[in-house]
Motif scaffolding. Structure first.
Motif, PDB file in Angstrom:
ATOM      1  N   LEU A  15       0.832  -1.204   0.000  1.00 24.78           N
ATOM      2  CA  LEU A  15       0.000   0.000   0.000  1.00 24.78           C
ATOM      3  C   LEU A  15       0.864   1.251   0.000  1.00 24.78           C
ATOM      4  CD1 LEU A  15      -2.729   1.407   0.165  1.00 24.78           C
ATOM      5  CD2 LEU A  15      -2.641   1.149   2.657  1.00 24.78           C
ATOM      6  N   ALA A  16       1.917   1.266   0.808  1.00 21.69           N
ATOM      7  CA  ALA A  16       2.805   2.426   0.851  1.00 21.69           C
ATOM      8  C   ALA A  16       3.474   2.645  -0.504  1.00 21.69           C
ATOM      9  CB  ALA A  16       3.858   2.234   1.941  1.00 21.69           C
ATOM     10  N   LEU A  17       3.925   1.562  -1.149  1.00 24.19           N
ATOM     11  CA  LEU A  17       4.541   1.694  -2.472  1.00 24.19           C
ATOM     12  C   LEU A  17       3.541   2.220  -3.492  1.00 24.19           C
ATOM     13  CD1 LEU A  17       6.672  -1.596  -2.649  1.00 24.19           C
ATOM     14  CD2 LEU A  17       7.507   0.737  -2.341  1.00 24.19           C
ATOM     15  N   ALA A  18       2.296   1.766  -3.417  1.00 23.44           N
ATOM     16  CA  ALA A  18       1.271   2.244  -4.350  1.00 23.44           C
ATOM     17  C   ALA A  18       0.991   3.725  -4.139  1.00 23.44           C
ATOM     18  CB  ALA A  18      -0.012   1.421  -4.178  1.00 23.44           C
ATOM     19  N   LEU A  19       0.909   4.173  -2.886  1.00 23.79           N
ATOM     20  CA  LEU A  19       0.642   5.585  -2.602  1.00 23.79           C
ATOM     21  C   LEU A  19       1.786   6.472  -3.088  1.00 23.79           C
ATOM     22  CD1 LEU A  19      -0.845   5.348   1.008  1.00 23.79           C
ATOM     23  CD2 LEU A  19      -2.092   5.777  -1.109  1.00 23.79           C
ATOM     24  N   VAL A  20       3.010   5.952  -3.011  1.00 21.50           N
ATOM     25  CA  VAL A  20       4.177   6.750  -3.402  1.00 21.50           C
ATOM     26  C   VAL A  20       4.388   6.745  -4.911  1.00 21.50           C
ATOM     27  CG1 VAL A  20       6.694   6.904  -3.233  1.00 21.50           C
ATOM     28  CG2 VAL A  20       5.325   6.476  -1.179  1.00 21.50           C
ATOM     29  N   ALA A  21       4.194   5.585  -5.561  1.00 23.51           N
ATOM     30  CA  ALA A  21       4.632   5.425  -6.945  1.00 23.51           C
ATOM     31  C   ALA A  21       3.531   5.555  -7.988  1.00 23.51           C
ATOM     32  CB  ALA A  21       5.321   4.065  -7.104  1.00 23.51           C
ATOM     33  N   LEU A  22       2.281   5.277  -7.632  1.00 20.20           N
ATOM     34  CA  LEU A  22       1.225   5.239  -8.646  1.00 20.20           C
ATOM     35  C   LEU A  22       0.454   6.552  -8.703  1.00 20.20           C
ATOM     36  CD1 LEU A  22      -0.217   1.644  -8.094  1.00 20.20           C
ATOM     37  CD2 LEU A  22       1.232   2.422  -9.971  1.00 20.20           C
ATOM     38  N   PRO A  23       0.138   7.027  -9.911  1.00 21.73           N
ATOM     39  CA  PRO A  23      -0.713   8.213 -10.026  1.00 21.73           C
ATOM     40  C   PRO A  23      -2.178   7.816  -9.788  1.00 21.73           C
ATOM     41  CG  PRO A  23      -0.110   7.397 -12.197  1.00 21.73           C
ATOM     42  CD  PRO A  23       0.629   6.549 -11.203  1.00 21.73           C
ATOM     43  N   LEU A 164      -3.266  -8.039  -1.486  1.00 24.42           N
ATOM     44  CA  LEU A 164      -3.270  -7.090  -2.593  1.00 24.42           C
ATOM     45  C   LEU A 164      -4.689  -6.630  -2.921  1.00 24.42           C
ATOM     46  CD1 LEU A 164      -0.629  -8.462  -5.133  1.00 24.42           C
ATOM     47  CD2 LEU A 164      -0.407  -6.556  -3.526  1.00 24.42           C
ATOM     48  N   ALA A 165      -5.680  -7.491  -2.725  1.00 31.23           N
ATOM     49  CA  ALA A 165      -7.066  -7.069  -2.937  1.00 31.23           C
ATOM     50  C   ALA A 165      -7.439  -5.951  -1.971  1.00 31.23           C
ATOM     51  CB  ALA A 165      -8.005  -8.269  -2.769  1.00 31.23           C
ATOM     52  N   VAL A 166      -7.015  -6.083  -0.711  1.00 31.85           N
ATOM     53  CA  VAL A 166      -7.273  -5.027   0.274  1.00 31.85           C
ATOM     54  C   VAL A 166      -6.504  -3.759  -0.098  1.00 31.85           C
ATOM     55  CG1 VAL A 166      -7.120  -4.392   2.711  1.00 31.85           C
ATOM     56  CG2 VAL A 166      -7.705  -6.737   2.070  1.00 31.85           C
ATOM     57  N   VAL A 167      -5.251  -3.931  -0.535  1.00 30.63           N
ATOM     58  CA  VAL A 167      -4.434  -2.786  -0.956  1.00 30.63           C
ATOM     59  C   VAL A 167      -5.102  -2.074  -2.128  1.00 30.63           C
ATOM     60  CG1 VAL A 167      -2.238  -2.139  -2.023  1.00 30.63           C
ATOM     61  CG2 VAL A 167      -2.270  -3.730  -0.094  1.00 30.63           C
ATOM     62  N   TRP A 168      -5.558  -2.841  -3.118  1.00 24.85           N
ATOM     63  CA  TRP A 168      -6.232  -2.253  -4.276  1.00 24.85           C
ATOM     64  C   TRP A 168      -7.454  -1.464  -3.840  1.00 24.85           C
ATOM     65  CZ3 TRP A 168      -5.778  -1.406  -9.401  1.00 24.85           C
ATOM     66  CH2 TRP A 168      -6.934  -1.205 -10.148  1.00 24.85           C
ATOM     67  N   TRP A 169      -8.250  -2.042  -2.952  1.00 24.10           N
ATOM     68  CA  TRP A 169      -9.476  -1.380  -2.483  1.00 24.10           C
ATOM     69  C   TRP A 169      -9.132  -0.061  -1.775  1.00 24.10           C
ATOM     70  CZ3 TRP A 169     -11.826   0.360   1.917  1.00 24.10           C
ATOM     71  CH2 TRP A 169     -13.211   0.562   1.867  1.00 24.10           C
ATOM     72  N   LEU A 170      -8.166  -0.113  -0.875  1.00 22.00           N
ATOM     73  CA  LEU A 170      -7.788   1.095  -0.135  1.00 22.00           C
ATOM     74  C   LEU A 170      -7.195   2.151  -1.061  1.00 22.00           C
ATOM     75  CD1 LEU A 170      -6.177  -0.507   3.049  1.00 22.00           C
ATOM     76  CD2 LEU A 170      -8.278   0.843   2.969  1.00 22.00           C
ATOM     77  N   TRP A 171      -6.292   1.714  -1.960  1.00 22.03           N
ATOM     78  CA  TRP A 171      -5.642   2.672  -2.856  1.00 22.03           C
ATOM     79  C   TRP A 171      -6.663   3.363  -3.754  1.00 22.03           C
ATOM     80  CZ3 TRP A 171      -4.834   2.126  -8.335  1.00 22.03           C
ATOM     81  CH2 TRP A 171      -4.063   3.159  -8.878  1.00 22.03           C
ATOM     82  N   ARG A 172      -7.595   2.608  -4.321  1.00 18.85           N
ATOM     83  CA  ARG A 172      -8.607   3.198  -5.197  1.00 18.85           C
ATOM     84  C   ARG A 172      -9.548   4.122  -4.426  1.00 18.85           C
ATOM     85  NH1 ARG A 172      -8.417   3.137 -10.620  1.00 18.85           N
ATOM     86  NH2 ARG A 172     -10.698   2.981 -10.705  1.00 18.85           N
ATOM     87  N   ARG A 173      -9.874   3.748  -3.218  1.00 22.98           N
ATOM     88  CA  ARG A 173     -10.759   4.586  -2.409  1.00 22.98           C
ATOM     89  C   ARG A 173     -10.070   5.877  -1.986  1.00 22.98           C
ATOM     90  NH1 ARG A 173     -16.027   4.398  -1.938  1.00 22.98           N
ATOM     91  NH2 ARG A 173     -15.972   4.838   0.302  1.00 22.98           N
ATOM     92  N   LEU A 174      -8.792   5.806  -1.665  1.00 20.13           N
ATOM     93  CA  LEU A 174      -8.072   6.977  -1.168  1.00 20.13           C
ATOM     94  C   LEU A 174      -7.662   7.939  -2.277  1.00 20.13           C
ATOM     95  CD1 LEU A 174      -5.744   5.269   1.469  1.00 20.13           C
ATOM     96  CD2 LEU A 174      -7.677   6.768   1.951  1.00 20.13           C
ATOM     97  N   THR A 175      -7.352   7.416  -3.463  1.00 13.98           N
ATOM     98  CA  THR A 175      -6.791   8.276  -4.511  1.00 13.98           C
ATOM     99  C   THR A 175      -7.834   8.739  -5.521  1.00 13.98           C
ATOM    100  OG1 THR A 175      -6.139   6.294  -5.760  1.00 13.98           O
ATOM    101  CG2 THR A 175      -4.495   7.269  -4.278  1.00 13.98           C
ATOM    102  N   VAL A 176      -8.553   7.825  -6.136  1.00 18.90           N
ATOM    103  CA  VAL A 176      -9.508   8.208  -7.179  1.00 18.90           C
ATOM    104  C   VAL A 176     -10.948   8.179  -6.694  1.00 18.90           C
ATOM    105  CG1 VAL A 176      -7.974   7.448  -9.015  1.00 18.90           C
ATOM    106  CG2 VAL A 176      -9.639   5.853  -8.078  1.00 18.90           C
ATOM    107  N   ARG A 177     -11.140   7.880  -5.412  1.00 21.04           N
ATOM    108  CA  ARG A 177     -12.471   7.879  -4.804  1.00 21.04           C
ATOM    109  C   ARG A 177     -13.423   6.922  -5.531  1.00 21.04           C
ATOM    110  NH1 ARG A 177      -9.341  10.696  -2.236  1.00 21.04           N
ATOM    111  NH2 ARG A 177      -9.822  12.634  -1.153  1.00 21.04           N
ATOM    112  N   ASP A 178     -12.904   5.776  -5.945  1.00 18.46           N
ATOM    113  CA  ASP A 178     -13.727   4.774  -6.618  1.00 18.46           C
ATOM    114  C   ASP A 178     -14.735   4.215  -5.625  1.00 18.46           C
ATOM    115  OD1 ASP A 178     -14.813   2.783  -8.142  1.00 18.46           O
ATOM    116  OD2 ASP A 178     -12.920   1.876  -8.727  1.00 18.46           O
ATOM    117  N   ALA A 179     -16.016   4.255  -5.983  1.00 17.33           N
ATOM    118  CA  ALA A 179     -17.057   3.786  -5.069  1.00 17.33           C
ATOM    119  C   ALA A 179     -17.092   2.266  -4.965  1.00 17.33           C
ATOM    120  CB  ALA A 179     -18.420   4.300  -5.527  1.00 17.33           C
TER     121      ALA A 179
END
Length: 289
Positions: A15-23, A164-179
């Motif tokens: 999750l930390a790597l995704a927050l730092v590296a992914l747009p 990774l499923a949890v990471v994907w869910w959190l990353w999408r919710r935090l960055t692009v606000r995917d419902a």
């Protein structure tokens, strides 16, 4: 639950790597990611599991970031599986060049599981001593430890995919606000080519090869088998719907009492979906999860 790597590492490092590296990168979230990495990776230890856990989580997170970067469109499952397979291949290549380290780590994991089983048997011993099936229960605990010592790579891979499923869910919710970052279980599917990984596993088990080949085949078959059983469960839910409260209770009782039969049925259903696409035949529109 069965992974030898701490769930915290499997969650926080990718999750930390995704927050730092992914747009899209958001300043506060990038700072949070950097802080998490600094905390989790700070310090050193001589324990094999300390190094392996962090090394595996870094490889897993790195592959996940790379796969999502290369394939910016699409759902989670295929990209998560690609990240897990990439991390497995990287770990195998690394350990192949350092076989002594692999033997040391493998022995440490096996001994840890045997010690846990011995501790559990000691705690359960007094309460089971006067029961007719007490000795069989203690033997089952030790056999379970030996089995888990053999197939922990498959459990770790499955646990990594769940993380990774949890990471994907959190990353999408935090960055692009995917419902709805993840679909429902009724939508669970993956690339049909994965069946060949299971075929390779079965072949390695059946052929009269050495113990290493048999163990590799067992782990491959276990990994793919669980995924296809989940796919079969998704097909069943898609075709027949989610049962009500009473149906859920009955389903749980059947699962506990007839687990081998239920697991086999869902596995066969999942394998059948590879060639028959049962949900499409029934007119169910399933988007990639």
């Amino acid at each position: 639950m069965f992974s030898v790597v701490s769930p915290g590492l499997l969650l926080f490092i990718p999750l930390a790597l995704a927050l730092v590296a992914l747009p899209p990168r958001r300043g506060p979230l990038v700072m949070v990611g950097v802080g998490v990495l600094a905390i989790v990776l700070f310090g050193q230890s001589s324990e094999t599991m300390w190094w392996f856990g962090r090394g595996w989580a870094l490889m897993l997170g790195g592959w996940f970031v790379m796969v999502v970067s290369v394939q910016p469109e699409g759902g989670f499952v295929n990209r998560g599986l690609a990240a897990v397979c990439g991390a497995l291949a990287s770990a195998a290549a690394l350990l192949a060049t350092q076989r002594s380290n692999w033997r040391q780590f493998d022995g440490s994991v096996a001994q840890h599981m045997r010690d846990s089983a011995a501790q559990a048997a000691t705690q359960l011993g007094p309460s089971l001593a006067n029961r007719e099936w007490g000795k069989e229960a203690i033997d089952a605990v030790h056999k379970s430890a030996e089995l888990n010592a053999m197939i922990y790579p498959a459990w770790t891979a499955l646990g990594s995919l769940c993380a990774l499923a949890v990471v994907w869910w959190l990353w999408r919710r935090l960055t692009v606000r995917d419902a709805r970052p993840l679909g429902g279980l009724r939508e669970f599917r993956f690339r049909d080519e994965l069946i060949w990984l299971g075929v390779v596993g079965v072949v390695l088990i059946v052929l009269p090869l050495n113990a290493a080949a048999t163990r590799t085949g067992t782990n491959l078959a276990m990994f793919v088998g669980v995924l296809y059983a989940l796919r079969g469960l998704g097909v069943g839910i898609s075709l027949y719907g989610v049962p009500g409260p009473l149906g859920l209770i009955v389903s749980l009782m059947l699962l506990l009492l007839l687990f081998p039969m239920v697991a086999t049925a869902t596995l066969v259903l999942g394998l059948s979906d590879t060639w028959l696409d049962l949900r499409a035949r029934a007119g169910r529109n399933v988007r990639p999860m």
